[in-house]
Write a protein that holds these residues in place. Structure first.
Motif, short mmCIF file in Angstrom:
data_model
loop_
_atom_site.label_atom_id
_atom_site.label_comp_id
_atom_site.label_asym_id
_atom_site.label_seq_id
_atom_site.Cartn_x
_atom_site.Cartn_y
_atom_site.Cartn_z
N TRP A 182 44.67 48.53 46.97
CA TRP A 182 43.42 48.10 47.57
C TRP A 182 43.58 48.15 49.08
O TRP A 182 44.59 47.71 49.62
CB TRP A 182 43.07 46.68 47.18
CG TRP A 182 42.55 46.52 45.78
CD1 TRP A 182 42.30 47.49 44.86
CD2 TRP A 182 42.20 45.29 45.15
NE1 TRP A 182 41.83 46.96 43.70
CE2 TRP A 182 41.76 45.60 43.85
CE3 TRP A 182 42.23 43.97 45.53
CZ2 TRP A 182 41.34 44.63 42.95
CZ3 TRP A 182 41.82 43.01 44.65
CH2 TRP A 182 41.37 43.33 43.37
N PRO A 228 37.74 44.57 48.10
CA PRO A 228 38.31 45.53 49.04
C PRO A 228 37.26 46.54 49.49
O PRO A 228 36.32 46.85 48.75
CB PRO A 228 39.41 46.20 48.24
CG PRO A 228 39.03 46.02 46.82
CD PRO A 228 38.27 44.73 46.76
N THR A 279 38.76 51.33 47.26
CA THR A 279 39.59 51.40 46.05
C THR A 279 39.60 52.85 45.64
O THR A 279 38.56 53.47 45.47
CB THR A 279 39.02 50.53 44.91
OG1 THR A 279 37.67 50.89 44.69
CG2 THR A 279 39.11 49.06 45.24
#
Length: 179
Positions: free
Chosen positions: A83, A72, A75
């Motif tokens: 995410w 991702p 975070t």
């Protein structure tokens, strides 16, 4: 004195036209219709397509989601179960794009995915950023039935008996090195 008074409005008008011209040059993408300035291509984040989003199912682990969507972009340490996959692209000759996909977890298990709208398929995405559309008139890679029938028939190899009857060397070669 009279010529000086008539000169001021003409000078003022020419200055205003020149300033208006400068503004239009800054806002257009090319200079006098000939020179196009280079604009850097900016790509950030992960491309998430419709096919990838359909492969994600609730109950998957974080590792499985990461294998399909990639790491991702965001975070948040304060929201460990969220995410964010953000994707932006600005490419000369193509419309800018921005997408934001939110993936929520319940511990280590996927709870839901919010694509934030309609995601493009892989082919649709590639077509949307392809800036060479007019130059790609590639011929079809498959033959039609008529073209297959028009092909010459392959030549059959000689019968196996003729090949078996030739025993021994049929050619002689000169020595590689002098004696």
């Amino acid at each position: 004195m009279r010529s000086l008074i008539s000169f001021k409005p003409a000078a003022l008008a020419s200055v205003l036209v020149a300033l208006a011209g400068c503004q239009s040059l800054q806002s257009s993408d090319n200079f006098l219709g000939v020179v196009t300035p280079y604009r850097i291509e900016i790509v950030q984040g992960n491309v998430v397509t419709k096919e990838q989003a359909q492969a994600i199912k609730p109950g998957m682990t974080r590792a499985q989601v990461r294998d399909i969507l990639g790491s991702p972009l965001l975070t948040d340490p304060f929201h460990a179960d969220r995410w964010d996959y953000v994707f932006t692209i600005r490419r000369q000759g193509a419309e800018p794009q921005r997408r934001s996909i939110v993936v929520l977890f319940d511990g280590e298990v996927l709870k839901s995915i919010d694509p934030g709208g309609e995601l493009p398929g892989e082919r649709e995405f590639v077509a949307s950023i392809d800036t060479f559309k007019t130059r790609r008139n590639a011929p079809a890679l498959a033959l039609t039935e008529e073209q297959v029938k028009a092909l010459p028939l392959p030549v059959r190899p000689a019968a196996p008996e003729a090949a078996a009857s030739a025993v021994g060397a049929t050619r002689t070669y000169p020595p590689l090195e002098p004696r």
